[in-house]
Design an enzyme around this catalytic site. Structure first.
Site, PDB file in Angstrom:
ATOM      1  N   ARG A   1      -3.005  75.210 -12.083  1.00  0.00           N
ATOM      2  CA  ARG A   1      -2.379  73.914 -11.804  1.00  0.00           C
ATOM      3  C   ARG A   1      -1.110  73.710 -12.626  1.00  0.00           C
ATOM      4  O   ARG A   1      -0.174  73.046 -12.166  1.00  0.00           O
ATOM      5  CB  ARG A   1      -3.376  72.791 -12.077  1.00  0.00           C
ATOM      6  CG  ARG A   1      -4.390  72.701 -10.962  1.00  0.00           C
ATOM      7  CD  ARG A   1      -5.396  71.620 -11.200  1.00  0.00           C
ATOM      8  NE  ARG A   1      -6.017  71.238  -9.941  1.00  0.00           N
ATOM      9  CZ  ARG A   1      -7.160  70.586  -9.852  1.00  0.00           C
ATOM     10  NH1 ARG A   1      -7.816  70.243 -10.940  1.00  0.00           N
ATOM     11  NH2 ARG A   1      -7.654  70.270  -8.682  1.00  0.00           N
TER      12      ARG A   1
ATOM     13  N   LYS B   1     -22.879  70.684   1.568  1.00  0.00           N
ATOM     14  CA  LYS B   1     -23.409  69.577   2.370  1.00  0.00           C
ATOM     15  C   LYS B   1     -22.621  69.283   3.634  1.00  0.00           C
ATOM     16  O   LYS B   1     -21.407  69.246   3.619  1.00  0.00           O
ATOM     17  CB  LYS B   1     -23.376  68.308   1.524  1.00  0.00           C
ATOM     18  CG  LYS B   1     -24.356  68.310   0.391  1.00  0.00           C
ATOM     19  CD  LYS B   1     -24.277  66.953  -0.236  1.00  0.00           C
ATOM     20  CE  LYS B   1     -25.185  66.807  -1.430  1.00  0.00           C
ATOM     21  NZ  LYS B   1     -24.712  65.672  -2.222  1.00  0.00           N
TER      22      LYS B   1
END
Ligand code: AMP
Length: 428
Positions: A38, A217
């Site tokens: 980053r 999920k």
């Protein structure tokens, strides 16, 4: 969206820059940065601004500190939080190294006396970094007036604002959103590049467009599935989320991840894909385990592959099987655009990483034959960094193997869901 060029002549100007420096630190010393991706991603904007004769005031957050300063220790959610772990000191040091020794002046505070004094005396070519913006509770306040008050103080330090923290553009926070209303504002190089890549892949893709989804999920990816079913030509679903699709169709999924309350939604998606003519590719085979692995590599619980429709009641699916790896890879290699978000299995354990590595490899082949390939941030980007390319046994070539690897997990997911991101719309 406005870019740095739209801000005009920046020579002699003070530029306030929101960056995403939320890097992982080694848990044993809290100072060693284990992945500086980053910070590297912020270099083009910083270099461009310095080259234009500006001075820079950097704002960023690191982790989840409590309100205060770097010496604050306080209770949060029943736990003691020590803010010394959240100082931007390691980031300032690494950034200076990456900029070949350019000094990074780290303020002691966010917008306190030290930050103000340092900003006041900043001259062109100099870089000031404010301390962790989340030391100031107003940054993330739900109260607009509190955030605006902090934004006004931040804005008073500089002449213009550049938004370059792609990983936070989905957040309505003072240093991301409110400050952009108080100064002439534009997107930095990273934000521009991210938006360009994600837009190209989803709004005007060369076809076929294949979307590969995985992760734990279904409920986390509902928005992405429903939005991309409208534009994709094919949707490959792996990872823990695939089992809810099988359970919804009446198959045994053993002890695999399952979201009972999402079964109806999965059936709707299967129907919608049929109606829209979208190829929905679910795993035909599954690598199973006795239980979730506790060993480092997972070999002790590994049991091999079975048909996805024949998972024994006492077994757990933890990766896509070899036939599915080929099926997904064939689809990816036929595509002109590929968007991938979420690992195909528990890639953190070697025994269950083959599916994820095979997808990453298929993307590199697609890239090599001219397809536009995008990896949504988060775990899929992490997987590409830690896994080896199965074809070469070497690390993946992050530079050339993929067209774009997003730096923002949550932000890229929300972008793919077609949501409006506050930190981007404020730059329009
Ligand atoms: P997400 O944050 O939803 O993208 O999920 C990423 C996580 O999903 C990773 O930590 C994977 O280990 C996990 N995962 C992928 N496949 C499975 C699976 N079959 N069972 C359990 N966890 C999985």
């Amino acid at each position: 969206m406005k870019t740095i060029a739209d801000l005009g002549d920046l020579s002699g100007k003070k530029v306030l820059v929101r960056a995403d420096f939320n890097v992982p630190l080694d848990k044993t010393d809290n100072t060693t940065i284990t992945d500086d991706g980053r910070i590297r991603a912020a270099l083009p904007t910083i270099q461009k601004l310095l080259g234009a004769g500006a001075s820079i005031i950097l704002m960023a957050h690191l982790g989840r500190p409590v309100p205060g300063d770097k010496s604050t220790v306080a209770e949060k959610d029943g736990k003691s939080v020590d803010n010394s772990k959240f100082t931007l000191e390691p980031v300032a040091k690494r950034l200076s190294e990456l900029l070949s020794g350019v000094e990074i002046i780290l303020a002691d505070d966010v917008v306190g006396p030290d930050a103000k004094a340092e900003a006041e005396k900043l001259v062109p070519g100099k870089v000031l970094m404010l301390e962790n913006i989340r030391f100031d509770a107003r940054e993330t306040s739900k109260d607009d007036s509190e955030r605006e008050a902090l934004a006004a103080e931040l804005a008073s330090l500089a002449d213009v604002f550049v938004s370059d923290g792609f990983g936070v553009v989905h957040r309505k926070q003072a240093s991301v959103y409110d400050v952009a209303k108080k100064l002439p504002a534009a997107a930095g190089e990273l934000v521009f590049k991210e938006v360009e890549a994600l837009s190209k892949a989803t709004n005007s893709p060369s076809r076929p467009l294949t979307v590969v989804l995985g992760g734990s999920k279904v409920s986390d990816k509902l928005g992405v599935i429903s939005n991309l079913l409208k534009t994709a030509d094919a949707l490959c679903i792996g990872g823990g989320m695939a089992y809810t699709f099988f359970a919804a169709q009446g198959f045994e999924v053993g002890t695999s991840l399952l979201e009972e309350d999402q079964k109806a939604k999965c059936l709707e998606y299967i129907e919608e894909a049929k109606e829209r003519g979208v190829k929905l590719i679910l795993p035909v085979d599954t690598v199973i385990a006795r239980e979730f692995p506790s060993s480092a590599d997972g070999e002790d619980v590994f049991e091999g592959a079975v048909l996805s429709t024949e998972i024994p009641a006492d077994k757990m699916g933890l990766d896509i099987g070899p036939d599915t790896r080929n099926l997904f890879a064939d689809q990816i290699k036929q595509s002109k655009t590929v968007v991938w978000n979420g690992p195909a299995g528990v890639f953190e354990k070697e025994a269950f990483a083959k599916g994820t590595a095979a997808i990453a490899h298929a993307l590199t082949e697609a890239t090599a034959s001219g397809a536009f390939t995008v990896i949504g941030g988060g775990d899929s980007a992490a997987a590409v960094r830690v896994l080896k390319d199965p074809a070469t046994g070497q690390p993946f070539d992050e530079e050339n193997g993929f067209s774009h690897i997003s730096t923002g997990g949550g932000a890229s997911l929300e972008f793919l869901e077609g949501k409006e991101l506050p930190g981007l719309s404020v730059l329009e």
